[in-house]
Design a protein around this motif. Structure first.
Motif, mmCIF file in Angstrom:
data_model
loop_
_atom_site.group_PDB
_atom_site.id
_atom_site.type_symbol
_atom_site.label_atom_id
_atom_site.label_comp_id
_atom_site.label_asym_id
_atom_site.label_seq_id
_atom_site.Cartn_x
_atom_site.Cartn_y
_atom_site.Cartn_z
ATOM 1 N N THR A 168 -3.928 16.331 2.659
ATOM 2 C CA THR A 168 -2.984 14.576 1.370
ATOM 3 C C THR A 168 -3.631 14.503 0.967
ATOM 4 O OG1 THR A 168 -3.923 13.435 3.165
ATOM 5 C CG2 THR A 168 -1.673 13.805 3.893
ATOM 6 N N HIS A 169 -5.722 14.957 0.665
ATOM 7 C CA HIS A 169 -6.613 14.733 -0.772
ATOM 8 C C HIS A 169 -6.067 14.552 -1.929
ATOM 9 C CE1 HIS A 169 -10.555 13.570 -2.021
ATOM 10 N NE2 HIS A 169 -10.255 14.283 -2.965
ATOM 11 N N GLU A 170 -5.599 15.310 -2.306
ATOM 12 C CA GLU A 170 -4.768 15.288 -4.092
ATOM 13 C C GLU A 170 -3.393 14.780 -4.015
ATOM 14 O OE1 GLU A 170 -4.367 16.282 -7.652
ATOM 15 O OE2 GLU A 170 -6.341 17.381 -6.173
ATOM 16 N N TYR A 171 -3.210 14.600 -3.722
ATOM 17 C CA TYR A 171 -1.720 13.227 -3.932
ATOM 18 C C TYR A 171 -2.544 12.206 -3.565
ATOM 19 C CZ TYR A 171 1.223 17.520 -2.456
ATOM 20 O OH TYR A 171 1.380 18.181 -2.324
ATOM 21 N N HIS A 172 -3.534 11.725 -2.620
ATOM 22 C CA HIS A 172 -3.763 10.654 -2.963
ATOM 23 C C HIS A 172 -4.695 10.464 -4.735
ATOM 24 C CE1 HIS A 172 -4.821 8.368 0.772
ATOM 25 N NE2 HIS A 172 -4.420 10.297 0.957
ATOM 26 N N SER A 173 -5.098 11.156 -5.552
ATOM 27 C CA SER A 173 -5.217 11.759 -6.203
ATOM 28 C C SER A 173 -4.742 11.510 -7.263
ATOM 29 C CB SER A 173 -6.891 12.360 -7.164
ATOM 30 O OG SER A 173 -7.720 12.886 -6.223
ATOM 31 N N ALA A 174 -3.840 12.169 -7.004
ATOM 32 C CA ALA A 174 -2.402 11.685 -8.610
ATOM 33 C C ALA A 174 -1.779 9.997 -7.925
ATOM 34 C CB ALA A 174 -1.275 12.949 -8.184
ATOM 35 N N SER A 175 -2.249 10.049 -7.128
ATOM 36 C CA SER A 175 -1.218 8.730 -7.156
ATOM 37 C C SER A 175 -1.547 7.851 -7.831
ATOM 38 C CB SER A 175 -1.352 7.962 -5.639
ATOM 39 O OG SER A 175 -2.186 8.269 -5.404
ATOM 40 N N LYS A 176 -2.802 7.905 -8.231
ATOM 41 C CA LYS A 176 -3.727 6.545 -9.155
ATOM 42 C C LYS A 176 -2.633 6.925 -10.704
ATOM 43 C CE LYS A 176 -8.184 7.121 -7.515
ATOM 44 N NZ LYS A 176 -9.273 8.310 -7.655
ATOM 45 N N ASP A 177 -2.140 8.117 -10.949
ATOM 46 C CA ASP A 177 -0.953 7.894 -11.925
ATOM 47 C C ASP A 177 0.517 8.166 -12.162
ATOM 48 O OD1 ASP A 177 -3.297 8.581 -13.404
ATOM 49 O OD2 ASP A 177 -3.215 11.198 -12.511
ATOM 50 N N ALA A 178 0.848 7.388 -11.120
ATOM 51 C CA ALA A 178 2.050 6.886 -10.674
ATOM 52 C C ALA A 178 2.604 6.353 -11.778
ATOM 53 C CB ALA A 178 1.741 5.912 -9.575
ATOM 54 N N GLN A 179 4.242 7.179 -12.285
ATOM 55 C CA GLN A 179 5.039 6.349 -13.224
ATOM 56 C C GLN A 179 6.293 5.474 -12.654
ATOM 57 O OE1 GLN A 179 3.392 6.845 -16.755
ATOM 58 N NE2 GLN A 179 1.865 7.809 -16.141
ATOM 59 N N GLY A 180 6.851 4.372 -13.799
ATOM 60 C CA GLY A 180 7.589 4.179 -13.762
ATOM 61 C C GLY A 180 7.890 3.072 -12.280
ATOM 62 N N ALA A 181 9.099 3.108 -11.558
ATOM 63 C CA ALA A 181 8.385 2.366 -10.407
ATOM 64 C C ALA A 181 7.763 2.676 -8.758
ATOM 65 C CB ALA A 181 10.255 2.060 -9.746
ATOM 66 N N ARG A 182 7.346 4.010 -9.177
ATOM 67 C CA ARG A 182 6.536 3.862 -7.989
ATOM 68 C C ARG A 182 4.958 3.750 -8.239
ATOM 69 N NH1 ARG A 182 8.158 9.066 -5.491
ATOM 70 N NH2 ARG A 182 9.835 9.372 -5.900
ATOM 71 N N ARG A 183 5.010 2.978 -9.334
ATOM 72 C CA ARG A 183 3.401 2.484 -9.498
ATOM 73 C C ARG A 183 3.383 1.149 -8.861
ATOM 74 N NH1 ARG A 183 3.332 -0.291 -15.139
ATOM 75 N NH2 ARG A 183 6.232 0.235 -14.194
ATOM 76 N N PHE A 184 4.591 0.964 -8.560
ATOM 77 C CA PHE A 184 4.321 0.064 -7.166
ATOM 78 C C PHE A 184 4.313 -0.612 -5.585
ATOM 79 C CE2 PHE A 184 6.719 -1.244 -11.057
ATOM 80 C CZ PHE A 184 5.630 -2.371 -12.445
ATOM 81 N N ILE A 185 4.445 1.053 -5.975
ATOM 82 C CA ILE A 185 3.746 1.422 -3.416
ATOM 83 C C ILE A 185 2.919 0.859 -3.925
ATOM 84 C CG2 ILE A 185 4.059 3.064 -2.686
ATOM 85 C CD1 ILE A 185 6.509 4.526 -4.135
ATOM 86 N N PRO A 186 2.807 -0.188 -3.345
ATOM 87 C CA PRO A 186 1.197 -0.070 -2.109
ATOM 88 C C PRO A 186 0.504 0.886 -1.779
ATOM 89 C CG PRO A 186 2.843 -0.953 -0.527
ATOM 90 C CD PRO A 186 4.204 -0.532 -1.544
ATOM 91 N N ASP A 187 -0.994 0.607 -2.049
ATOM 92 C CA ASP A 187 -1.600 1.615 -1.522
ATOM 93 C C ASP A 187 -3.361 1.776 -0.996
ATOM 94 O OD1 ASP A 187 -2.678 4.564 -0.680
ATOM 95 O OD2 ASP A 187 -3.318 5.394 -2.545
ATOM 96 N N PRO A 188 -3.353 0.201 -0.027
ATOM 97 C CA PRO A 188 -4.604 -0.437 -0.114
ATOM 98 C C PRO A 188 -5.622 0.691 0.422
ATOM 99 C CG PRO A 188 -3.144 -0.998 1.454
ATOM 100 C CD PRO A 188 -2.144 -0.329 0.504
#
Length: 230
Positions: A168-188
């Protein structure tokens, strides 16, 4: 014709695979740090699930067995849910995200749950204490701490082999560049979640201590009316 979405998924998978292979060559300090972070992340989900399960079971007046089963089930639910958030934010669908986190976190969460519940069984009175009881919160803190140190070497071993949270590590990095509604998914971050859980448990301990002393209660022995888990 291959869609842009398929290209994106293929690129992310290839990048993730490349990232996993890199874990074999990382320094000991980097591996230790990542293992600690992965273990803390799993621990937070387990803590949320267990506390929720114990509160529900105690409020319902259930015995130890169904309460423990519910707590373990919710620990897996919350553990998988927290790990899924950055993957969903990175662009994966729900099914794909769950398949990744189940493969990555199952062994770690299972280790924590086995150790955590064994510790709670060993501590006198812990399994029968109500949530308005200092013994419950102190025992839970001890059990979670022991579970962390038990799961840490498991996560370190998996990471060193490119498994576990390496998936899952790479996806954690990719989540920083989220676009659209996905930007509002919380990831504390896990440390923030851990701080919140620690504060909640401290609050529970303080409320229990106040209850034992009869502060703010119409009767000094309020814990006696709390449903027992025996």
């Amino acid at each position: 014709m291959t869609s842009a979405h398929e290209h994106t998924d293929h690129g992310m998978s290839a990048h993730a695979g490349h990232d996993m292979s890199g874990h074999h060559d990382m320094s000991g300090s980097a591996l230790n740090s990542m293992a600690a972070s992965a273990t803390l992340h799993c621990l937070v989900g387990c803590a949320i699930g267990e506390i929720a399960g114990l509160i529900i079971g105690t409020a319902a007046g259930w015995s130890n067995l169904p309460t423990t089963v519910l707590s373990i089930a919710l620990a897996f639910v919350f553990g998988f849910a927290l790990s899924s958030l950055p993957l969903l934010k990175a662009g994966l669908g729900l099914g794909a995200a769950l398949s990744v986190v189940v493969a990555a976190d199952t062994l770690s969460i299972a280790t924590m749950e086995i150790v955590d519940n064994l510790v709670m069984l060993v501590i006198p009175g812990a399994m029968n204490a109500g949530v308005v009881n200092a013994i419950f919160w102190i025992s839970m803190a001890i059990a979670l701490t022991v579970a962390f140190f038990a799961a840490y070497p498991v996560n370190r071993y998996l990471l060193r082999r490119g498994k576990g949270h390496a998936l899952t590590h790479e996806y954690h990095s990719a989540s920083k560049d989220a676009q659209g509604a996905r930007r509002f998914i919380p990831d504390p971050p896990a440390p923030v979640l851990a701080a919140v859980i620690a504060a909640f448990m401290l609050g529970g301990l303080l409320v229990s201590a106040a209850d034992d002393l009869g502060i703010g209660s119409g009767h000094p022995n309020a814990t006696a009316v709390a449903p027992s888990r025996s």
